[in-house]
Structures are given as structure tokens and as C-alpha cells.
Write a protein that holds these residues in place. Sequence first.
Motif, PDB file in Angstrom:
ATOM      1  N   ALA A  64      10.609 -32.177 -19.242  1.00 38.02           N
ATOM      2  CA  ALA A  64      10.263 -33.593 -19.489  1.00 38.02           C
ATOM      3  C   ALA A  64       9.811 -34.102 -18.190  1.00 38.02           C
ATOM      4  N   ASP A  65       8.651 -34.861 -18.168  1.00 39.73           N
ATOM      5  CA  ASP A  65       7.997 -35.671 -17.138  1.00 39.73           C
ATOM      6  C   ASP A  65       8.494 -37.032 -17.304  1.00 39.73           C
ATOM      7  N   ARG A  66       9.477 -37.619 -16.726  1.00 43.42           N
ATOM      8  CA  ARG A  66       9.920 -39.063 -17.224  1.00 43.42           C
ATOM      9  C   ARG A  66       8.861 -40.090 -16.671  1.00 43.42           C
ATOM     10  N   ARG A  67       8.179 -39.577 -15.801  1.00 40.50           N
ATOM     11  CA  ARG A  67       7.349 -40.624 -14.874  1.00 40.50           C
ATOM     12  C   ARG A  67       6.245 -40.950 -15.842  1.00 40.50           C
ATOM     13  N   HIS A  68       5.620 -39.895 -16.660  1.00 34.02           N
ATOM     14  CA  HIS A  68       4.462 -40.344 -17.502  1.00 34.02           C
ATOM     15  C   HIS A  68       4.923 -40.191 -18.817  1.00 34.02           C
ATOM     16  N   GLY A  69       6.316 -39.936 -19.137  1.00 36.29           N
ATOM     17  CA  GLY A  69       6.633 -40.020 -20.497  1.00 36.29           C
ATOM     18  C   GLY A  69       6.409 -38.894 -21.261  1.00 36.29           C
ATOM     19  N   ARG A 182       2.730 -28.705 -14.470  1.00 37.72           N
ATOM     20  CA  ARG A 182       3.709 -28.706 -13.588  1.00 37.72           C
ATOM     21  C   ARG A 182       5.058 -28.279 -14.751  1.00 37.72           C
ATOM     22  N   LEU A 183       5.023 -28.858 -15.973  1.00 37.75           N
ATOM     23  CA  LEU A 183       6.113 -28.541 -16.621  1.00 37.75           C
ATOM     24  C   LEU A 183       6.047 -27.005 -17.191  1.00 37.75           C
ATOM     25  N   LEU A 184       4.710 -26.458 -17.444  1.00 38.71           N
ATOM     26  CA  LEU A 184       4.515 -25.038 -17.877  1.00 38.71           C
ATOM     27  C   LEU A 184       4.899 -24.215 -16.709  1.00 38.71           C
ATOM     28  N   THR A 185       4.660 -24.409 -15.630  1.00 45.93           N
ATOM     29  CA  THR A 185       4.832 -23.761 -14.427  1.00 45.93           C
ATOM     30  C   THR A 185       6.053 -23.825 -13.666  1.00 45.93           C
ATOM     31  N   GLY A 186       7.015 -24.938 -14.159  1.00 44.61           N
ATOM     32  CA  GLY A 186       8.151 -25.243 -13.493  1.00 44.61           C
ATOM     33  C   GLY A 186       8.161 -25.689 -12.212  1.00 44.61           C
ATOM     34  N   LEU A 269      20.351 -51.197   1.270  1.00 40.46           N
ATOM     35  CA  LEU A 269      20.781 -52.179  -0.038  1.00 40.46           C
ATOM     36  C   LEU A 269      21.550 -53.272   0.690  1.00 40.46           C
ATOM     37  N   VAL A 270      21.777 -54.441  -0.051  1.00 39.84           N
ATOM     38  CA  VAL A 270      22.870 -55.436   0.321  1.00 39.84           C
ATOM     39  C   VAL A 270      23.787 -55.488  -1.136  1.00 39.84           C
ATOM     40  N   ARG A 271      24.931 -55.262  -0.729  1.00 40.60           N
ATOM     41  CA  ARG A 271      25.854 -55.334  -1.848  1.00 40.60           C
ATOM     42  C   ARG A 271      26.874 -56.898  -1.340  1.00 40.60           C
ATOM     43  N   GLY A 272      26.750 -57.777  -2.213  1.00 35.61           N
ATOM     44  CA  GLY A 272      27.208 -59.047  -1.847  1.00 35.61           C
ATOM     45  C   GLY A 272      26.375 -59.610  -0.764  1.00 35.61           C
ATOM     46  N   THR A 273      27.229 -59.544   0.337  1.00 36.94           N
ATOM     47  CA  THR A 273      26.344 -60.034   1.702  1.00 36.94           C
ATOM     48  C   THR A 273      26.436 -58.917   2.793  1.00 36.94           C
ATOM     49  N   ASP A 274      26.872 -57.706   2.400  1.00 39.59           N
ATOM     50  CA  ASP A 274      27.042 -56.749   3.229  1.00 39.59           C
ATOM     51  C   ASP A 274      25.868 -55.820   3.163  1.00 39.59           C
ATOM     52  N   ASP A 275      25.285 -55.428   4.251  1.00 38.06           N
ATOM     53  CA  ASP A 275      24.184 -54.645   4.399  1.00 38.06           C
ATOM     54  C   ASP A 275      24.729 -53.095   4.498  1.00 38.06           C
ATOM     55  N   LEU A 276      24.309 -52.254   3.588  1.00 39.39           N
ATOM     56  CA  LEU A 276      24.624 -50.839   3.579  1.00 39.39           C
ATOM     57  C   LEU A 276      23.293 -49.699   3.876  1.00 39.39           C
ATOM     58  N   GLU A 277      23.577 -48.904   4.140  1.00 40.33           N
ATOM     59  CA  GLU A 277      22.569 -47.753   4.120  1.00 40.33           C
ATOM     60  C   GLU A 277      23.222 -46.338   3.479  1.00 40.33           C
ATOM     61  N   LEU A 278      22.481 -46.009   2.438  1.00 39.83           N
ATOM     62  CA  LEU A 278      23.025 -44.550   1.807  1.00 39.83           C
ATOM     63  C   LEU A 278      21.904 -43.665   2.068  1.00 39.83           C
ATOM     64  N   SER A 279      22.424 -42.197   2.062  1.00 38.37           N
ATOM     65  CA  SER A 279      21.472 -41.243   2.047  1.00 38.37           C
ATOM     66  C   SER A 279      21.407 -40.691   0.508  1.00 38.37           C
ATOM     67  N   VAL A 280      19.979 -40.616   0.036  1.00 40.94           N
ATOM     68  CA  VAL A 280      19.841 -40.229  -1.282  1.00 40.94           C
ATOM     69  C   VAL A 280      19.208 -38.892  -1.151  1.00 40.94           C
ATOM     70  N   ALA A 281      19.802 -37.892  -1.757  1.00 38.54           N
ATOM     71  CA  ALA A 281      19.192 -36.516  -2.179  1.00 38.54           C
ATOM     72  C   ALA A 281      18.396 -36.511  -3.279  1.00 38.54           C
ATOM     73  N   LEU A 282      17.139 -36.522  -3.172  1.00 34.90           N
ATOM     74  CA  LEU A 282      15.939 -36.353  -4.177  1.00 34.90           C
ATOM     75  C   LEU A 282      15.895 -34.974  -4.990  1.00 34.90           C
ATOM     76  N   SER A 283      16.208 -33.984  -4.401  1.00 37.60           N
ATOM     77  CA  SER A 283      16.333 -32.668  -4.789  1.00 37.60           C
ATOM     78  C   SER A 283      16.590 -32.576  -6.365  1.00 37.60           C
ATOM     79  N   GLY A 284      15.570 -31.851  -7.204  1.00 32.17           N
ATOM     80  CA  GLY A 284      15.923 -31.787  -8.404  1.00 32.17           C
ATOM     81  C   GLY A 284      15.167 -33.416  -9.313  1.00 32.17           C
ATOM     82  N   SER A 285      14.758 -34.090  -8.626  1.00 33.31           N
ATOM     83  CA  SER A 285      14.123 -35.373  -9.366  1.00 33.31           C
ATOM     84  C   SER A 285      13.248 -35.034 -10.376  1.00 33.31           C
ATOM     85  N   ALA A 286      13.148 -35.867 -11.355  1.00 36.98           N
ATOM     86  CA  ALA A 286      12.188 -35.473 -12.520  1.00 36.98           C
ATOM     87  C   ALA A 286      11.530 -36.705 -13.125  1.00 36.98           C
ATOM     88  N   LYS A 287      11.501 -37.563 -12.436  1.00 32.98           N
ATOM     89  CA  LYS A 287      10.651 -38.784 -12.889  1.00 32.98           C
ATOM     90  C   LYS A 287       9.470 -39.244 -12.048  1.00 32.98           C
TER      91      LYS A 287
END
Length: 287
Positions: A64-69, A182-186, A269-287
Amino acid sequence: MTQVTSISQSLGPSVVGLRHGARRGSGLVVAQDRVAVLTHSIARTPIEVVFNDERSAEAEPAGADRRHGLTLLQVPTLDAPLAEFAQRAPEIGDVVYALANPGASGLRVTEGRVSAAGLTVRGRHGRPVEGVIEHTAPLPRGSGGGPLVDDAGQVLGINVLRADPGFLLALPAAVAAPSIERLLTGAPQPAHLGLALVPPRASRRMRAAVGLPERDGLIVRDIEPSGPAARAGVQTGDLLVGLGQADLKTIGDVFRALDQAADPVALRLVRGTDDLELSVALSGSAK
């Protein structure tokens, strides 16, 4: 023989109907044993696919390609011809033909004209989709997933939804064909965070309503379970303010930043009034 008759005979066998396990919908044979459908047409699995010769078979999602439905179904297509995508974009006034088999109720083929071309429309997840085709070929509900073709029977786009006042919109071949390939070739799908976001104006109102200081950004409304953002620790109600090197002021900023993001990417991001930084692993994304 009329052109509608010719199109129905040449491309009709490539158009399928969806039944049992699917909401009313149509699909298109795009490769051997692969049928492209709209993701939102699928209610549960397995899905019954009905071909133009009334043969039916059970199908399972194969990507599935969630980006384009769009979703590919794996199903025995036997000798059903493969649809061929056009290499050119249509222009306003071009004659087009729309095909569908809504809910496996029988093949429909109608004629119309392109009423607008090259439109930019926000997709189901907020990402802008460029090149969308608006046309006047009428079709009943459940026709989403069927093709829009030119007089040579080449696919100009895949019908996705109705627009006022009764026109239809089609995802252009320039978007649909690479997605299907992309879906056909994986091949990896475009990166995503796995979030539903509140638009900026509403985000500001929501923060003000609970007495938080005004900040540019986008509030997280919902999180995809086990998605990249969920794995990184993002929470509902967080205010996203930056991704990679980019500041986030609009939903479009998020998608532009994702297109240029390294993996993993820093999410501010801001959680309440606190500034935070998170590391996001994008591998395997599908949108």
C-alpha cells in the motif's frame, strides 16, 4: 462501432469490481496477478474481486501507498489484459472515457471532457497531490479505483472522488504509475511520521484555550500505532515545531521537510511548556 464501445471492449477486461470484504469500489489490472484499488475501498480481508467475464477470486493486499491512497491486491488475473499508462498529461477540453465496475455491479463506460487539469489537491493525509485531473464523465458511486483513459485506451489517471458540482477527480498517471511501480518492485515508499495533525490556526486556538503561550506549530491529534512517531515517543497533544532543519508552520512544511529528511531525523516539539527533541527513525515508512 462507437468509441465508447471500442474502449469497453479493449480496456473493459482490465477493470474489476470489488465485493465482500470491500466497500463498493472498482480496480484496475496493472500487472500479472496484481490489481490496483483505492485503499479506502478495503473494509476487511480477504476481498472478492470480480472480473469482466464474471469470474470471481479472493484477493489479499500486496502493498500500500498511504501517501496516495493506493493498494495493490494479489489475485489470479489469468488472461486479463494489463492497463497501460499514458506518457502525456491531458489538457482542458480533451475527450476522456471513464470506466468502472462499482461493487461488481457490471462494467460502466462513460464519455466526458477534461474540465480542469494540473490541479493541486490535498490528499487523505494532508499532503498536496499535484496534477489532479477534473473531468465530466459521469459515474455512479463505487467507481473509485477505475481508470480515466484517452481515445487510445491509455490510462490518464485513476478516479478517486467526486467534486462539486458533480465532476470527478482523477489521480494523474504521473503520480499513480510511479506509485504502482514502487509497490510492484518493493521499492521504499516515501517517508512518513504516522501522525494526524491539527492545522496551524486551530492549533493556536487549542493552546490558547488551555492557557498555553502562543507558538507556531501543529498539534498532534492522533498517532499511528507502531508508526515512526509512536516509536520515538511522540504523544497526542504535542506541538510539532521543527523537523530536521525546517521550522513547521503549515502541514505543507511537514511534507517538504520529510522529502529532504535524513534517517533518523530530529523532531522538535513542545509538550506543555517544555521544549523537547526526539530522534525519529523513518526506515520502513509507507506514507
